[in-house]
Write a protein that holds these residues in place. Structure first.
Motif, PDB file in Angstrom:
ATOM      1  N   GLU A   1       0.890  -1.155  -0.011  1.00 12.07           N
ATOM      2  CA  GLU A   1       0.013   0.064   0.004  1.00 12.07           C
ATOM      3  C   GLU A   1       0.711   1.227  -0.109  1.00 12.07           C
ATOM      4  N   ILE A   2       0.470   2.206  -1.005  1.00 17.46           N
ATOM      5  CA  ILE A   2       1.383   3.473  -0.940  1.00 17.46           C
ATOM      6  C   ILE A   2       0.417   4.559  -0.722  1.00 17.46           C
ATOM      7  N   ARG A   3       0.656   5.379   0.246  1.00 17.93           N
ATOM      8  CA  ARG A   3       0.028   6.650   0.594  1.00 17.93           C
ATOM      9  C   ARG A   3       0.727   7.704   0.219  1.00 17.93           C
ATOM     10  N   ALA A   4       0.244   8.942  -0.241  1.00 17.23           N
ATOM     11  CA  ALA A   4       0.886   9.986  -0.686  1.00 17.23           C
ATOM     12  C   ALA A   4       0.085  11.387  -1.040  1.00 17.23           C
ATOM     13  N   ASN A   5       0.644  12.391  -1.172  1.00 21.42           N
ATOM     14  CA  ASN A   5       0.004  13.554  -1.591  1.00 21.42           C
ATOM     15  C   ASN A   5      -0.557  13.438  -3.010  1.00 21.42           C
ATOM     16  N   ALA A   6      -1.915  13.570  -3.405  1.00 19.56           N
ATOM     17  CA  ALA A   6      -2.457  13.316  -4.469  1.00 19.56           C
ATOM     18  C   ALA A   6      -1.866  14.298  -5.837  1.00 19.56           C
ATOM     19  N   ASP A   7      -1.420  15.544  -5.202  1.00 19.63           N
ATOM     20  CA  ASP A   7      -1.032  16.539  -6.305  1.00 19.63           C
ATOM     21  C   ASP A   7       0.296  16.125  -6.697  1.00 19.63           C
TER      22      ASP A   7
ATOM     23  N   PHE B   1       2.267  13.451  -6.153  1.00 22.67           N
ATOM     24  CA  PHE B   1       2.333  11.930  -6.294  1.00 22.67           C
ATOM     25  C   PHE B   1       1.096  11.434  -7.074  1.00 22.67           C
ATOM     26  N   PRO B   2       0.460  11.909  -8.357  1.00 17.85           N
ATOM     27  CA  PRO B   2      -0.555  11.320  -8.848  1.00 17.85           C
ATOM     28  C   PRO B   2      -0.472   9.631  -9.138  1.00 17.85           C
TER      29      PRO B   2
ATOM     30  N   ASN C   1      -7.653  11.654   3.856  1.00 19.13           N
ATOM     31  CA  ASN C   1      -7.659  13.089   4.381  1.00 19.13           C
ATOM     32  C   ASN C   1      -6.515  14.132   3.877  1.00 19.13           C
ATOM     33  N   ASP C   2      -6.779  15.293   3.883  1.00 13.24           N
ATOM     34  CA  ASP C   2      -5.507  16.265   3.655  1.00 13.24           C
ATOM     35  C   ASP C   2      -4.836  16.198   2.315  1.00 13.24           C
ATOM     36  N   GLY C   3      -5.656  15.946   1.432  1.00 17.70           N
ATOM     37  CA  GLY C   3      -5.481  15.964  -0.065  1.00 17.70           C
ATOM     38  C   GLY C   3      -4.279  14.625  -0.401  1.00 17.70           C
ATOM     39  N   ARG C   4      -4.440  13.618   0.528  1.00 21.02           N
ATOM     40  CA  ARG C   4      -3.593  12.418   0.254  1.00 21.02           C
ATOM     41  C   ARG C   4      -4.524  11.471  -0.376  1.00 21.02           C
ATOM     42  N   HIS C   5      -3.987  10.417  -1.142  1.00 20.71           N
ATOM     43  CA  HIS C   5      -4.590   9.319  -1.814  1.00 20.71           C
ATOM     44  C   HIS C   5      -3.769   8.023  -1.446  1.00 20.71           C
ATOM     45  N   PHE C   6      -4.305   6.891  -1.887  1.00 22.31           N
ATOM     46  CA  PHE C   6      -3.727   5.644  -1.645  1.00 22.31           C
ATOM     47  C   PHE C   6      -3.930   4.625  -2.835  1.00 22.31           C
ATOM     48  N   ALA C   7      -2.925   3.773  -3.095  1.00 19.84           N
ATOM     49  CA  ALA C   7      -3.089   2.428  -4.093  1.00 19.84           C
ATOM     50  C   ALA C   7      -2.547   1.380  -2.985  1.00 19.84           C
ATOM     51  N   VAL C   8      -3.393   0.077  -3.552  1.00 18.75           N
ATOM     52  CA  VAL C   8      -2.800  -1.059  -2.935  1.00 18.75           C
ATOM     53  C   VAL C   8      -2.617  -1.857  -4.147  1.00 18.75           C
ATOM     54  N   TRP C   9      -1.302  -2.738  -4.119  1.00 19.59           N
ATOM     55  CA  TRP C   9      -0.916  -3.497  -5.261  1.00 19.59           C
ATOM     56  C   TRP C   9      -0.779  -4.692  -4.560  1.00 19.59           C
ATOM     57  N   HIS C  10      -1.255  -6.017  -5.276  1.00 12.63           N
ATOM     58  CA  HIS C  10      -0.871  -7.319  -4.699  1.00 12.63           C
ATOM     59  C   HIS C  10      -0.311  -8.258  -5.959  1.00 12.63           C
TER      60      HIS C  10
ATOM     61  N   PHE D   1      11.259  -6.453  -5.898  1.00 10.12           N
ATOM     62  CA  PHE D   1      10.182  -5.411  -5.225  1.00 10.12           C
ATOM     63  C   PHE D   1      10.461  -4.158  -5.837  1.00 10.12           C
ATOM     64  N   ALA D   2       9.354  -3.393  -6.262  1.00 14.97           N
ATOM     65  CA  ALA D   2       9.457  -2.052  -6.688  1.00 14.97           C
ATOM     66  C   ALA D   2       8.375  -1.297  -6.137  1.00 14.97           C
ATOM     67  N   LEU D   3       8.733  -0.178  -6.281  1.00 16.62           N
ATOM     68  CA  LEU D   3       7.424   1.129  -5.992  1.00 16.62           C
ATOM     69  C   LEU D   3       7.917   2.204  -6.844  1.00 16.62           C
ATOM     70  N   VAL D   4       7.008   2.957  -7.459  1.00 22.49           N
ATOM     71  CA  VAL D   4       7.390   4.342  -8.103  1.00 22.49           C
ATOM     72  C   VAL D   4       6.171   5.216  -7.579  1.00 22.49           C
ATOM     73  N   ALA D   5       6.582   6.427  -7.148  1.00 18.22           N
ATOM     74  CA  ALA D   5       5.389   7.305  -6.701  1.00 18.22           C
ATOM     75  C   ALA D   5       5.868   8.709  -7.395  1.00 18.22           C
ATOM     76  N   GLY D   6       4.863   9.292  -8.153  1.00 16.77           N
ATOM     77  CA  GLY D   6       5.349  10.471  -9.002  1.00 16.77           C
ATOM     78  C   GLY D   6       4.196  11.095  -9.757  1.00 16.77           C
ATOM     79  N   ASP D   7       4.749  12.296 -10.415  1.00 13.28           N
ATOM     80  CA  ASP D   7       3.928  12.917 -11.456  1.00 13.28           C
ATOM     81  C   ASP D   7       4.549  12.514 -12.719  1.00 13.28           C
ATOM     82  N   LEU D   8       3.728  11.419 -13.365  1.00 15.81           N
ATOM     83  CA  LEU D   8       4.366  10.861 -14.427  1.00 15.81           C
ATOM     84  C   LEU D   8       3.329  10.803 -15.739  1.00 15.81           C
TER      85      LEU D   8
END
Ligand code: HT7
Ligand code: ZN
Length: 888
Positions: free
Chosen positions: A143-149, A151-152, A167-176, A186-193
């Motif tokens: 699960e990744i949680r971050a500011n939605a603006d 790290f969309p 809350n607070d302009g954050r959002h999340f995604a869960v990957w399985h 393992f890999a994770l990417v979070a950002g504006d891409l």
């Protein structure tokens, strides 16, 4: 320094079949909660986890552990929990990382405001504590949680199973990820891409979504990579019967990356260099690089991910096999012979040098200090040659039988090179016992071969005597090495250049080529009923990764160069002639004699230039004069600058003797390239293998044309640069590389124009920096030093470092300048870069691996630089391991 040994391998004391991760991404730091579902093995109570990260707290089955319940050992990066249950339990570990401060590009790091991971081989321990070894495989939910603006885009391995707002302009995604995997995948990417999507329908009819993520400004450059991926997926189905397994395949491109790319399950992370390509910014070679690396990472899905390595000593199990697979893919796509020759050139230039250096190690190393130092030419390229030898022995069908059995036996497992060898042997009833030596004996074998005709009744036999010589290497003297087993592909040619028939002992069939099995220190092979005149074509297709010695006459080499139907052997005959001519020049220079002339070689090259039936790409290959590093082979007392002078003298001879033919060939190739494009848009000058071959031929000739009359050529280029360069980057690069060593101010002006034009294209600026660094002009060091201050240069970007400093370290006359300035320049940057990116610094340090084979004056200068490096108290273990080996 702690040395790890293959012989000390023990099975894991605890398995982790499930890992649940939560990443809470904040402005300054990222919190990570890792829940490990742990299964102790054989009643083990002491649990040792690996970690090089700030620990906040640990819970065992939801109960916070007091600090007395464990010990942290920063020296060996372990967390020891002595009294753990013998029944399955969970540990929830809270750690904190600072990706913004991470310039090692290992673990979780930030690049241009986005977050990326690199976990192979031991980066996961920079994120959380875990056994972090490839034989501990498990299912991951992330699960990744971050500011939605900011790290969309939030990505991890497998399928996205949930996402939403917080809350607070954050959002999340869960990957399985439903497939078990080791932590290194393992890999994770979070950002504006930016996202570019496509799809692929598999052979069984499943729809796989393809997603490529890039910077917004780069999105228009991903089309070729996506096509390459689809071609790779199709090829793996048709040639290997392997279908992709997840419903989504994601590729993310990042400009800060230590290597080429990373095959994380379902979420590849790539150096932008191997994703972004359009004809205005990428050369044909770049397009071929993109296609090969996209294919390589895709092929890892089966050879590496579904079946992985038991331990890091087995790295070649996945890398050698996957390089072999990507080489075969590229060969099937186009220009098989040229691709094969390119692979052999790479192996002989870099891997043979490694094998002859203090860094020599077997394809399966027996020990290491820093695993990052073992992503080597030996593991990858020699490893691929070892796999190719199975293929040569077994043929395509037998090899595929072996692959099938390998997957039947080991899907979902972490295994060894011996398991692969056993599958090849068992599927075919072939004895590969002796072949195991390729995995344990370092150094490049030499085959000394001689041949003679012998009367046998009314017939003639050709007797080949093969002697195998194994070198001393730092890990093992030759006296302890045993004869290796290898395929020796041969054919016989008569004086008219026709392939002659022969028979083998106890076999009445006639052959005109065969594969001999070499497996003894000295051996004789009898080829029966041969013709009167025999020129053997040996090691066809480069059937084994060895040095070959055979006492050919120059006339025999010219015959093979003109007639051999094996393109590798044909090219090799030409290279041997060229090497001999350079060595003769070196001897003349040493002895102060006049330089010898080479009429036979010149005539052979003239014939090639005039041959209208030769494929353009192959013709371009035949015209390549071996680079200095290819010439050093097993020699000692190397005087690098003298090699350069000897080589340049031969280039002068060729340029003058064949000026007319070179001009005509280049013009013809240009005409053929233009023929189908008249009246069309410039955009028509795109990459395709046929045009790439025609361009390769133009730029094989052009530097020699420039050499013939530098003043006239630079004038002409200066006048017509825009017109010459505007078709595509291959032309632009070809023109600039051809005149790059010209001493006039016009060359500087052309380079400055190039830099201004591509100021905002990072990958093209890498080309600019490498042009600066590879020039043979007298002021190259001064220009390289000035380039360090160029606004687009960045010492913390690995591509930039490789382009400027890495290229400079391969510039023979400048790196090996007799005043030591080249060594000092590179050493100074190794020290600087080591402070934040040891992996890149260690890569640069390999430039000094010629130390012991170089003449004494330069050896002393090199040694002084290396001793200053090892004297640094804060030196990384990466650089220390390399430099201490070189000095030992
Ligand atoms: N398997 C990948 C290796 C790799 C890597 C190793 C160490 C440090 C960074 C790295 N990035 C990628 C690449 C491959 O062979 O496919
Ligand atoms: Zn690989």
């Amino acid at each position: 320094q702690t040395v790890k040994y293959l012989k000390d391998y023990t099975a894991p004391t605890h398995l982790v079949p499930k890992t649940d991760l939560l990443f809470e991404i904040n402005e300054q730091y990222t919190d990570v909660w890792a829940t490990l579902h742990i299964e102790p093995q054989n009643g083990a109570t002491e649990l040792v986890l690996q970690g090089d990260v700030k620990l906040i707290s640990i819970k065992k089955n939801d109960e916070t552990l007091p600090e007395t319940a464990y010990s942290l050992n920063p020296n060996d990066e372990t967390l020891v929990l002595p009294n753990m249950p013998t029944e399955p339990f969970t540990l929830t570990i809270h750690t904190q990382v600072e990706p913004q401060k991470n310039k090692s590009f290992n673990g979780l790091y930030e690049s241009e405001g986005n977050l990326y991971t690199q976990c192979e081989p031991e980066g996961f321990r920079k994120i959380t504590f875990h056994p972090d070894r490839p034989d501990v495989m498990g299912e991951f939910t992330t699960e990744i949680r971050a500011n939605a603006d900011k790290f969309p885009v939030l990505l991890s391995n497998g399928n996205k199973i949930r996402s939403g707002s917080l809350n607070d302009g954050r959002h999340f995604a869960v990957w399985h990820d439903p497939f078990v995997k080791p932590t290194y995948l393992f890999a994770l990417v979070a950002g504006d891409l930016a996202l570019t999507s496509d799809f692929f329908i598999t052979q069984s009819g499943r729809r796989v979504v393809i997603e490529f993520y890039t910077r917004q400004a780069d999105a228009h450059q991903v089309a070729f990579a996506i096509e390459s991926l689809k071609n790779s997926m199709k090829w793996d189905e048709t040639r290997f019967g392997l279908e992709y397994d997840l419903d989504i395949y994601m590729v993310v491109a990042v400009g800060d990356f230590n290597m080429g790319a990373m095959e994380n399950k379902g979420l590849n992370i790539f150096n932008t260099k191997y994703v972004l390509a359009d004809s205005q910014t990428a050369t044909d070679a770049d397009f071929e690089g993109v296609e090969a690396v996209i294919a390589h990472e895709y092929f890892h899905n089966w050879t590496g991910n579904r079946v992985t390595c038991r331990d890091w000593f087995q790295l070649s199990l996945k890398e050698g096999l996957t390089v072999f697979r990507d080489q075969e893919f590229s060969g099937d796509r186009a220009s098989r012979a040229v691709r094969r020759i390119e692979n052999v050139k790479l192996l002989r230039t870099h891997q043979f040098a490694e094998d002859a250096s203090p860094m020599a190690h077997p394809v399966r190393p027996a020990s290491y200090v820093e695993m990052n130092n073992f992503y080597t030419m030996t593991v990858y390229e020699k490893g691929a040659e070892v796999v190719r030898m199975y293929h040569t022995f077994l043929g395509e069908e037998g090899f595929q039988r072996g692959m099938k059995l390998y997957f039947e036996r080991h899907d979902g497992q972490a295994v060894t090179c011996d398991d692969f060898r056993a599958a090849m042997a068992d599927a075919n009833g072939f004895d590969f016992e002796q072949f195991a030596l390729w995995y344990s004996q370092a150094g490049t074998p030499t085959l000394q071969i001689s041949g003679s005709l012998k009367k046998n009744g009314g017939n003639l036999d050709y007797v080949l005597r093969v002697k195998q010589i194994l070198p001393d290497t730092p890990d093992m003297p030759a006296s302890q090495k045993q004869a290796m087993m290898m395929p020796l592909a041969i054919a016989l040619f008569n004086e008219n250049g026709e392939k002659g028939a022969f028979k083998l002992p106890n076999d009445d069939n006639s052959y005109n080529e065969t594969i001999l099995i070499v497996n003894q220190a000295e051996q004789e092979f009898v080829l029966r009923e041969v013709q009167q005149s025999v020129t053997p074509s040996l090691l066809r297709g480069f059937s084994a990764p060895v040095h070959l010695q055979f006492d050919y006459t120059n006339e025999q080499l010219a015959l093979l160069l003109a007639h051999d139907d094996d393109e590798f052997a044909r090219w090799e005959a030409g290279q041997t002639l060229l090497r001999r001519a350079i060595f003769a020049n070196e001897t003349a220079l040493q002895q102060g004699n006049d330089l010898p002339q080479n009429p036979l070689l010149i005539q052979a090259l003239r014939n090639i230039l005039n041959d209208n039936n030769l494929d353009a790409a192959f013709k371009a290959m035949l015209l390549q004069v071996p680079a200095e590093a290819e010439l050093w082979g097993e020699r000692d007392h190397i005087n690098p600058v003298q090699t350069t002078m000897a080589r340049e003298a031969l280039l002068d001879e060729i340029a003058h003797a064949l000026h007319g033919e070179l001009l005509a060939t280049a013009l013809n190739a240009r005409e053929s390239e233009n023929a189908d494009k008249r009246g069309k848009e410039i955009a028509f000058y795109e990459y395709n293998p046929k045009d790439a071959g025609l361009r390769a031929l133009q730029y094989a000739c052009f530097p020699l044309i420039h050499r013939f009359d530098e003043a006239a050529t630079i004038e002409q280029v200066f006048e017509h640069y825009d017109e010459m360069a505007r078709k595509n980057m291959t032309h632009e690069w070809g023109v600039l590389s051809s005149i790059n060593s010209n001493a006039s101010a016009k060359r500087d002006e052309l380079l400055a124009r190039f830099a201004a034009k591509f100021d905002h294209q990072a990958l093209v600026m890498d080309k600019y920096f490498s042009l600066i660094a590879c020039s043979r002009r007298a002021d190259t060091l001064v220009q390289a030093q000035a380039a360090l201050n160029h606004p687009r240069f960045a010492l913390d970007n690995p591509n930039k470092v490789r382009a400027l400093i890495g290229t400079f370290a391969r510039n023979v006359p400048h790196f090996h300048a007799l005043d030591g300035s080249g060594y000092a320049f590179v050493a100074q940057h190794i020290k600087k870069i080591d402070a934040f990116n040891p992996q890149v610094a260690a890569g640069l340090a390999r430039a000094f691996n010629l130390l012991k084979r170089i003449e004494p004056q330069r050896q002393a200068l090199m040694r002084a630089e290396l001793e200053a490096i090892v004297a640094l108290p804060s030196l990384s273990k990466d650089v220390r391991e390399i430099v201490e080996k070189i000095l030992a």
